[in-house]
Design an enzyme around this catalytic site. Structure first.
Site, PDB file in Angstrom:
ATOM      1  N   GLY A  14       0.833  -1.193   0.000  1.00  0.00           N
ATOM      2  CA  GLY A  14       0.000   0.000   0.000  1.00  0.00           C
ATOM      3  C   GLY A  14       0.870   1.246   0.000  1.00  0.00           C
ATOM      4  N   PHE A  15       0.292   2.362   0.403  1.00  0.00           N
ATOM      5  CA  PHE A  15       1.038   3.626   0.400  1.00  0.00           C
ATOM      6  C   PHE A  15       2.262   3.552   1.307  1.00  0.00           C
ATOM      7  CE2 PHE A  15      -3.235   5.119  -0.853  1.00  0.00           C
ATOM      8  CZ  PHE A  15      -2.892   5.789  -2.019  1.00  0.00           C
ATOM      9  N   VAL A  80       0.127 -14.009   3.910  1.00  0.00           N
ATOM     10  CA  VAL A  80       0.832 -14.176   5.176  1.00  0.00           C
ATOM     11  C   VAL A  80      -0.154 -14.692   6.221  1.00  0.00           C
ATOM     12  CG1 VAL A  80       2.030 -12.964   7.045  1.00  0.00           C
ATOM     13  CG2 VAL A  80       2.533 -12.405   4.654  1.00  0.00           C
ATOM     14  N   GLU A 172     -18.447  10.499   0.519  1.00  0.00           N
ATOM     15  CA  GLU A 172     -18.090  10.442  -0.901  1.00  0.00           C
ATOM     16  C   GLU A 172     -19.054   9.559  -1.678  1.00  0.00           C
ATOM     17  OE1 GLU A 172     -13.243  10.977  -0.280  1.00  0.00           O
ATOM     18  OE2 GLU A 172     -14.163   9.001  -0.334  1.00  0.00           O
ATOM     19  N   ALA A 317      -3.404   8.177   3.758  1.00  0.00           N
ATOM     20  CA  ALA A 317      -2.208   7.860   2.983  1.00  0.00           C
ATOM     21  C   ALA A 317      -0.993   8.716   3.349  1.00  0.00           C
ATOM     22  CB  ALA A 317      -2.519   7.978   1.491  1.00  0.00           C
TER      23      ALA A 317
END
Length: 335
Positions: A14-15, A80, A172, A317
């Site tokens: 990810g970020f 994992v 959103e 992020a």
């Protein structure tokens, strides 16, 4: 590649994980990047995929392509299942393991249904590309079914979309779904008027966007209402099923329910046997390492990090990227 080099294993592309890997460029290490998917996801725009505004290819990029110029990085597609702290190994679901000298867990978050996991089939969340395409399919199929439905009550239930949770994702989604129904799809159906679609945003707290300043919450609330969103505050959802939702003493007939009410950290704390907060985030040391294992770091949504004022660092992020850079600098200094 020199196998004797210090081996850094990163779980999660990810970020935070990608920024850490980028910042570690040039260090005398070899890096193994492990992720259960083969793509990096630009999560902030995932809601636009869910509402047909963007294609999946516009928010997802192959991890191997992003790291193709980094000859010091090996990418593995794997699940994992645990971490052997004593043996310094990451355990994988096929029974194999990857040894590490330093481990970074940047495994993000998942949906949280507050003890009601049975609601998930009726109210999907929005965390992955698969989630986005599922939501998009449900929304569009609801319009298609409404086009064929003769019963007015059933038709209205199909044209009612309930969104649980008034955080950024819920807000959103509410705004873009209204735009989809009122503008994008306008005139495309013959038996229904998509402008009759009802979008209801349900928030248990006393305001939406609770992590923002009150005046910004108020502005967003009024903006949503101007668009045509019904905002319901102060009542928690107590039931989700195929017929709709119940919140407080109200029952809403809605065939499409979307979950944006809460998240829980990935199983990183369980893998490590480490202390965690109520959301499952690992309680890390000030340098973002795990207590008792200075060679293990946790960042992003999987970590409980406090700001100087005592408030938690938000799960966004920029925070994850900053934490990734910080850990990279720490490792470089140690080496």
């Amino acid at each position: 590649m020199n196998e004797a080099r210090h081996h850094v294993v990163v779980v999660g592309a990810g970020f935070g994980g990608l920024e850490f890997t980028r910042a570690l460029a040039g260090a005398p290490v070899r890096i193994t990047m492990i992720d259960k998917r083969n793509h990096h996801l630009f999560q902030p725009l995932l809601y636009q995929v869910a509402t047909t505004a963007l294609a999946t290819s516009e928010v997802a990029w192959p991890i191997r392509h992003l790291l193709r110029k980094r000859k010091d990085v090996t990418t593995l597609l794997a699940n994992v299942t645990g971490v052997d702290r004593a043996g310094k190994r990451v355990l994988l679901d096929d029974g194999s393991a990857v040894a590490y000298d330093t481990l970074l867990l940047a495994t993000g978050a998942r949906h949280a249904y507050f003890g009601h996991d049975e609601w998930e089939p009726f109210a999907p969340g929005l965390k992955t590309l698969e989630d986005a395409t599922t939501i998009r399919r449900r929304i569009l199929l609801a319009f298609e079914q409404a086009e064929r439905e003769a019963d007015p009550a059933k038709r209205q239930a199909l044209l009612t979309i309930a969104i649980v949770g008034g955080g950024p994702t819920g807000v959103e989604l509410a705004g873009t779904i209204v735009e989809l129904a009122h503008d994008t799809l306008r005139g495309e159906f013959r038996n229904i008027d998509t402008r009759q679609t009802r979008v209801v945003l349900i928030e248990a707290g006393d305001r939406i966007l609770a992590n923002f300043a009150p005046k910004l919450s108020d502005y967003a609330n009024k903006a949503l209402e101007r668009l045509g969103v019904t905002v319901e505050l102060g009542r928690a959802v107590t039931r989700c099923d195929a017929e709709g939702v119940v919140f407080g003493d109200k029952q809403l007939a809605a065939r499409t329910i979307l979950w944006a009410a809460g998240v829980a950290a990935s199983p990183a704390a369980e893998w490590l046997g480490a202390k965690a907060d109520r959301a499952g985030r690992v309680l890390v040391e000030p340098d973002l390492s795990v207590r008792g294992s200075p060679e293990i770091f946790v960042i992003g949504d999987a970590a409980h990090v406090l700001r100087p004022d005592g408030r938690p660092v938000p799960g966004v992020a920029p925070s994850a990227k900053q934490e990734g850079r910080h850990v990279a600098a720490t490792i470089k200094a140690r080496l």
